[in-house]
Design a protein around this motif. Structure first.
Motif, mmCIF file in Angstrom:
data_model
loop_
_atom_site.group_PDB
_atom_site.id
_atom_site.type_symbol
_atom_site.label_atom_id
_atom_site.label_comp_id
_atom_site.label_asym_id
_atom_site.label_seq_id
_atom_site.Cartn_x
_atom_site.Cartn_y
_atom_site.Cartn_z
ATOM 1 N N ILE A 41 0.868 -1.177 0.000
ATOM 2 C CA ILE A 41 0.000 0.000 0.000
ATOM 3 C C ILE A 41 0.900 1.219 0.000
ATOM 4 O O ILE A 41 1.843 1.276 0.784
ATOM 5 N N PRO A 42 0.629 2.187 -0.870
ATOM 6 C CA PRO A 42 1.459 3.390 -0.833
ATOM 7 C C PRO A 42 1.414 4.010 0.556
ATOM 8 O O PRO A 42 0.385 3.954 1.231
ATOM 9 N N HIS B 163 3.185 13.147 6.037
ATOM 10 C CA HIS B 163 4.121 14.187 5.613
ATOM 11 C C HIS B 163 3.439 15.549 5.556
ATOM 12 O O HIS B 163 2.302 15.656 5.110
ATOM 13 N N GLU B 164 4.132 16.566 5.991
ATOM 14 C CA GLU B 164 3.621 17.932 5.861
ATOM 15 C C GLU B 164 3.917 18.374 4.429
ATOM 16 O O GLU B 164 5.080 18.496 4.028
ATOM 17 N N LEU B 165 2.868 18.569 3.658
ATOM 18 C CA LEU B 165 3.071 18.850 2.231
ATOM 19 C C LEU B 165 2.926 20.327 1.894
ATOM 20 O O LEU B 165 3.122 20.722 0.752
ATOM 21 N N TRP C 70 -0.682 9.957 -4.180
ATOM 22 C CA TRP C 70 -0.518 10.361 -2.775
ATOM 23 C C TRP C 70 -0.969 11.792 -2.496
ATOM 24 O O TRP C 70 -1.550 12.090 -1.464
ATOM 25 N N GLU C 71 -0.713 12.692 -3.432
ATOM 26 C CA GLU C 71 -0.987 14.105 -3.131
ATOM 27 C C GLU C 71 -2.489 14.381 -3.135
ATOM 28 O O GLU C 71 -3.025 15.054 -2.248
ATOM 29 N N ILE C 72 -3.186 13.829 -4.125
ATOM 30 C CA ILE C 72 -4.638 14.070 -4.190
ATOM 31 C C ILE C 72 -5.336 13.289 -3.072
ATOM 32 O O ILE C 72 -6.359 13.724 -2.537
ATOM 33 N N ARG C 73 -4.737 12.173 -2.678
ATOM 34 C CA ARG C 73 -5.299 11.413 -1.549
ATOM 35 C C ARG C 73 -5.205 12.260 -0.273
ATOM 36 O O ARG C 73 -6.155 12.339 0.517
ATOM 37 N N ARG C 74 -4.064 12.902 -0.113
ATOM 38 C CA ARG C 74 -3.886 13.786 1.048
ATOM 39 C C ARG C 74 -4.904 14.929 1.011
ATOM 40 O O ARG C 74 -5.491 15.292 2.030
ATOM 41 N N SER D 279 8.025 13.178 -1.413
ATOM 42 C CA SER D 279 8.880 12.641 -0.340
ATOM 43 C C SER D 279 9.875 11.618 -0.886
ATOM 44 O O SER D 279 10.974 11.489 -0.359
ATOM 45 N N THR D 280 9.500 10.901 -1.959
ATOM 46 C CA THR D 280 10.451 9.915 -2.515
ATOM 47 C C THR D 280 11.694 10.617 -3.045
ATOM 48 O O THR D 280 12.806 10.100 -2.943
ATOM 49 N N VAL D 281 11.497 11.805 -3.606
ATOM 50 C CA VAL D 281 12.650 12.559 -4.111
ATOM 51 C C VAL D 281 13.422 13.147 -2.928
ATOM 52 O O VAL D 281 14.657 13.109 -2.890
ATOM 53 N N ALA D 282 12.676 13.639 -1.931
ATOM 54 C CA ALA D 282 13.329 14.215 -0.740
ATOM 55 C C ALA D 282 14.228 13.181 -0.066
ATOM 56 O O ALA D 282 15.280 13.505 0.466
ATOM 57 N N GLU D 283 13.786 11.912 -0.124
ATOM 58 C CA GLU D 283 14.537 10.858 0.571
ATOM 59 C C GLU D 283 15.466 10.091 -0.369
ATOM 60 O O GLU D 283 16.067 9.087 0.017
ATOM 61 N N ALA D 284 15.559 10.547 -1.624
ATOM 62 C CA ALA D 284 16.401 9.843 -2.610
ATOM 63 C C ALA D 284 17.874 10.115 -2.343
ATOM 64 O O ALA D 284 18.228 10.911 -1.473
ATOM 65 N N GLU D 285 18.732 9.426 -3.091
ATOM 66 C CA GLU D 285 20.181 9.679 -3.044
ATOM 67 C C GLU D 285 20.431 11.175 -3.105
ATOM 68 O O GLU D 285 19.827 11.853 -3.955
#
Ligand SMILES: Cc1cc2nc3c(=O)[nH]c(=O)nc-3n(C[C@H](O)[C@H](O)[C@H](O)COP(=O)(O)OP(=O)(O)OC[C@H]3O[C@@H](n4cnc5c(N)ncnc54)[C@H](O)[C@@H]3O)c2cc1C
Length: 289
Positions: free
Chosen positions: A18-19, A25-27, A215-219, A143-149
């Motif tokens: 599940i995503p 996350h505070e968006l 994720w964003e529209i779900r939020r 957040s995936t980019v924020a937490e990426a390499e």
């Protein structure tokens, strides 16, 4: 359930996950219920829907039903019970009589493009990239980019900053904002006003609160649901992933039932077929619908 009715998972195929809940996350986005306030909802909205429902079954004129409902001559619990039954029966026109207006800000253009795909029972007005010349357009960072390499994240940020800088240079060189905006990325934030009737809001929430939604529209719809709960826990209770009202999941991407909220349709039908087969072997028949 038999192997005949349950599709076997492909060899070595893991259940998809599940995503992650975007609510963690505070968006930097906001959804504010602009109208109506709690007083109006409590005083008029439930009586209004009740009047629409009751008119179908009553000799009384709608204005008399409404007057009695608003004056408290009809028990609010009785009003809610009728409304609940009518909504659950799918008689949706009764809930088109009430509307909610939201101010939505700080969402990405990625989100707004999805949101404005909804056509029935909903109106939008969106901040213009033609008429607004942005001095410091802000963007959404997934957040995936924020937490990426770190290197990857840096390249992403450079790309976004480069687009924004080029926009500023184009505008400074006299290129109209309506043309300079072509360099804006999907990450660019935007603002909208959305007015929707309750039927459309339940429909949109059903799709967008689903764990298969982006994720964003779900939020955003989690925030919207929170706003409705603040003014009416009763009406807010109808805002749920569509599987909750359906009783099963109809999303193709959830055949592996990685999202456990409700069983997948294929498995429900499979279980029904098994039951019918067992009943036939025992000389009984299940009712056919
Ligand atoms: C998880 C997810 C993934 C998606 N992926 C994509 C994608 O990859 N590509 C893409 O293009 N879109 C995608 N969408 C958008 C989707 O296809 C719809 O356009 C969007 O969700 C709007 O919903 P709706 O069609 O129910 O429209 P709404 O406007 O919300 O309409 C509500 C209901 O009214 C009825 N209705 C409305 N208009 C008509 C009409 N003209 N004729 C008959 N009945 C009508 C329908 O019953 C409809 O369900 C996705 C949506 C979700 C939730």
């Amino acid at each position: 359930m038999t192997a005949e009715t349950t599709p076997a998972p492909a060899p070595g195929r893991e259940k998809t996950g599940i995503p992650r809940n975007p609510g963690r996350h505070e968006l930097g986005m906001k959804a504010t219920l602009l109208f109506p306030d709690r007083d109006i909802v409590e005083r008029f909205y439930v009586p209004l829907i009740y009047t629409a429902c009751r008119t179908c079954y009553s000799e009384l004129a709608p204005d008399e039903i409404f007057r009695r409902a608003v004056d408290g001559q009809i028990d609010p619990a009785k009003q809610r019970k009728l409304i609940q039954g009518v909504i659950e029966s799918g008689h949706g026109s009764t809930i088109e009589h009430i509307v909610f207006t939201f101010g939505i800000s700080g969402v990405s253009r990625t989100l707004s493009h999805q949101l404005v795909r909804h056509r029935a029972g909903v109106a939008f007005d969106q901040q213009s990239q033609r008429y607004v010349t942005f001095k410091g357009a802000s963007t959404m960072l997934p957040s995936t980019v924020a937490e990426a390499e770190p290197d990857l994240r840096e390249r992403y940020e450079q790309q976004i900053e480069g687009s924004m800088e080029l926009y500023g240079d184009l505008v400074a060189a006299g290129i109209p904002g309506e043309d300079a905006r072509f360099v804006f990325p999907n990450a660019t934030r935007t603002n909208l006003v959305m007015t929707t009737n309750l039927r459309a809001l339940i429909h949109m929430s059903g799709l967008r609160l689903c764990t298969m939604a982006q994720w964003e529209i779900r939020r955003l719809f989690q925030l919207i649901r929170h706003e409705i709960f603040e003014v009416s826990p009763f009406l807010g209770s109808f805002l749920a992933p569509k599987c909750v009202a359906l009783g099963y999941c109809d999303e193709m991407g959830n055949r592996d039932e990685h999202c456990p909220i409700r069983p997948h349709k294929d498995n429900v039908l499979g279980a029904w077929a098994d039951k019918a087969k067992a009943a036939r072997s025992a000389g009984r028949d299940l009712p056919v619908t």
